[in-house]
Write an enzyme that holds these catalytic residues in place. Sequence first.
Site, PDB file in Angstrom:
ATOM      1  N   LYS A 261      23.476  -0.559  40.041  1.00 42.24           N
ATOM      2  CA  LYS A 261      22.075   0.038  39.899  1.00 42.24           C
ATOM      3  C   LYS A 261      22.757  -0.652  41.907  1.00 42.24           C
ATOM      4  CE  LYS A 261      18.933  -3.245  38.030  1.00 42.24           C
ATOM      5  NZ  LYS A 261      17.650  -2.418  37.141  1.00 42.24           N
ATOM      6  N   ARG A 335      16.847  -4.980  26.530  1.00 30.21           N
ATOM      7  CA  ARG A 335      16.520  -5.042  25.302  1.00 30.21           C
ATOM      8  C   ARG A 335      17.433  -5.081  24.378  1.00 30.21           C
ATOM      9  NH1 ARG A 335      14.818   1.328  27.055  1.00 30.21           N
ATOM     10  NH2 ARG A 335      14.970   0.027  28.635  1.00 30.21           N
TER      11      ARG A 335
HETATM   12  N1  BES Z   1      16.048  -5.426  34.842  1.00 36.85           N
HETATM   13  C1  BES Z   1      15.629  -4.145  35.191  1.00 36.85           C
HETATM   14  C2  BES Z   1      14.178  -3.745  35.127  1.00 36.85           C
HETATM   15  C3  BES Z   1      13.540  -4.380  36.313  1.00 36.85           C
HETATM   16  C4  BES Z   1      13.045  -3.803  37.231  1.00 36.85           C
HETATM   17  C5  BES Z   1      13.174  -5.855  36.566  1.00 36.85           C
HETATM   18  C6  BES Z   1      12.670  -4.666  38.902  1.00 36.85           C
HETATM   19  C7  BES Z   1      12.482  -5.766  37.803  1.00 36.85           C
HETATM   20  C8  BES Z   1      12.073  -4.853  38.909  1.00 36.85           C
HETATM   21  C9  BES Z   1      15.863  -3.583  33.250  1.00 36.85           C
HETATM   22  O1  BES Z   1      17.108  -4.222  32.946  1.00 36.85           O
HETATM   23  C10 BES Z   1      16.908  -1.962  34.210  1.00 36.85           C
HETATM   24  O2  BES Z   1      17.898  -1.965  34.972  1.00 36.85           O
HETATM   25  N2  BES Z   1      15.892  -1.699  32.806  1.00 36.85           N
HETATM   26  C11 BES Z   1      16.047   0.000  33.660  1.00 36.85           C
HETATM   27  C12 BES Z   1      16.141   1.239  32.146  1.00 36.85           C
HETATM   28  C13 BES Z   1      16.744   1.719  32.554  1.00 36.85           C
HETATM   29  C14 BES Z   1      18.541   2.230  32.705  1.00 36.85           C
HETATM   30  C15 BES Z   1      16.396   2.856  30.908  1.00 36.85           C
HETATM   31  C16 BES Z   1      15.525   0.347  34.940  1.00 36.85           C
HETATM   32  O3  BES Z   1      14.464   0.168  34.581  1.00 36.85           O
HETATM   33  O4  BES Z   1      15.685   1.712  35.957  1.00 36.85           O
HETATM   34 ZN    ZN Z   2      19.117  -3.663  33.473  1.00 34.04          ZN
END
Ligand code: BES
Ligand code: ZN
Length: 483
Positions: A261, A335
């Site tokens: 991230k 997931r």
């Molecule tokens: N934990 C995050 C999602 C999230 C985003 C939670 C904002 C709380 C606030 C999740 O694991 C994630 O990073 N999801 C990705 C998925 C993508 C790579 C398909 C996302 O949403 O960017």
């Molecule tokens: Zn994530």
Amino acid sequence: MQENNYQNLKIQRKTKQSESNKSVAKVYLITTEKQIEKFSLKSVLMEKLKLAVKEKSSTIIPLFGNQQHFLMLLGIVADEEGYRNAGALLYQTLAKEKVNIADLKGLKTLDDAQRFAFLEGMLLASYQFDQHKKQENKHLVNILISETAIAEDRLQELISLAAVTAFAKTLVNQPLNQLNAVEFGEVIAEAGKKYGFKTEILHKKQIEALKMGGLLAVNKGSLTPPTFNILIYKPKNAVNTNPLVLVGKGVMYDTGGYSLKTGGSMTGMKCDMGGGAAVLGTIAAIAANKLPYHVVGLIPATDNKISADALVVDDIITMMDGTTVEVQNTDAEGRLILADALVYAKKYNPELVIDLATLTGASAAITGPYGIAMAGNTQQQMDELKEAGENTYERLMQLPFWKEFENLIKSDIADLKNIGGAVGGASTAGKFLEHFTDYDWIHLDIAGAAFIKEAKGYKQIGATAVGVRLLYNFIQKRCQIKD
Ligand code: BES
Ligand code: ZN
Ligand code: ZN
């Protein structure tokens, strides 16, 4: 982790002594213009109140020129959320004025639901996550209510529900260095003893024996081993035969892994176990209130980090049920750990499985902090849950869940891949999870509402414990239907 619920409000019954005690502040609740006339007020205050009546807004004014006595006008029409926010306004005013004890008068002019919501708003608003600050400005407000204002069992229910909500918020607010997956397991076991449910905390060896390939893959980059936490509340008088299973995402911290991230998007990712905390909070609440419902909680827990041996993009992993997954983004880790939990849930022959997860930014972009995105395969039960969402103001909106989304997560070289692509990120994540279910199932993506940037009404900055009041209300209603 130190046990503290961080609630700065106590509700107690008033006694004869408190009635005559001069240091007890008085708060008069009124709901109509007519009641205003009974108080001899300066004309500016009178005008202020009359304006609030017209605008149907709530307002508080000091009485008799005395900062310790207040008149509160409740200007809300038939909206429980309005009463929750009014309760929050009163708590915030009393705290600001450093009132220690306040006698709350006029609660009886509200109906049952309004009264419950008002007191609930006060309790929820009094939460503060201040364990890591100097404790010099702590202030506790004591609220006195009459014997007949609310039935004792309802009051105790409200107090315990607010306390577990505060408990769940604290777990989410704790950063990773205060609460990792192993420590979370210990907290769950302790909570089981305290509230009266059974727990089984599976450690790495047992997780390996179960072949939970998703949980183990995400955990590969971490020095802290994973836990798989099982919570079982099975009262003798349960009205359901097969359990309701609640599955909560327990990513203790989400760095994204090698799909790191960037650009500040990692900030706040301690909230990524918000689903797990909500499952724990819900089961603690139903156990505390002895609801006659058989519920099982499953919380896979790990952090998502990087090491020399971490999961990388392009890896192919095998989940608990043998499904192979081509990892195309290590940040779509939720997931992977949930899939194993959904497979594990099959052994309970559940009447329904509900999963809660801070799963996708795509869901947060749809709901904002205002609600929860939902998908599933059982429309009638989703409608039931929507109603609980309206009751508690933890509102649900349904995602499109067309079969076309399924095609987006097919892999050329494995059974599935873990990301869909540019469209429908919240829906494809749901479709990924659906692959691992063979029972009635509802998916709740709480990424938008679990952790918020702005305080509003009874909500603080940070964790909201979204899901706890929702599921408690849902289960409570199911106890009544099956009675
Ligand atoms: N934990 C995050 C999602 C999230 C985003 C939670 C904002 C709380 C606030 C999740 O694991 C994630 O990073 N999801 C990705 C998925 C993508 C790579 C398909 C996302 O949403 O960017
Ligand atoms: Zn994530
Ligand atoms: Zn995540």
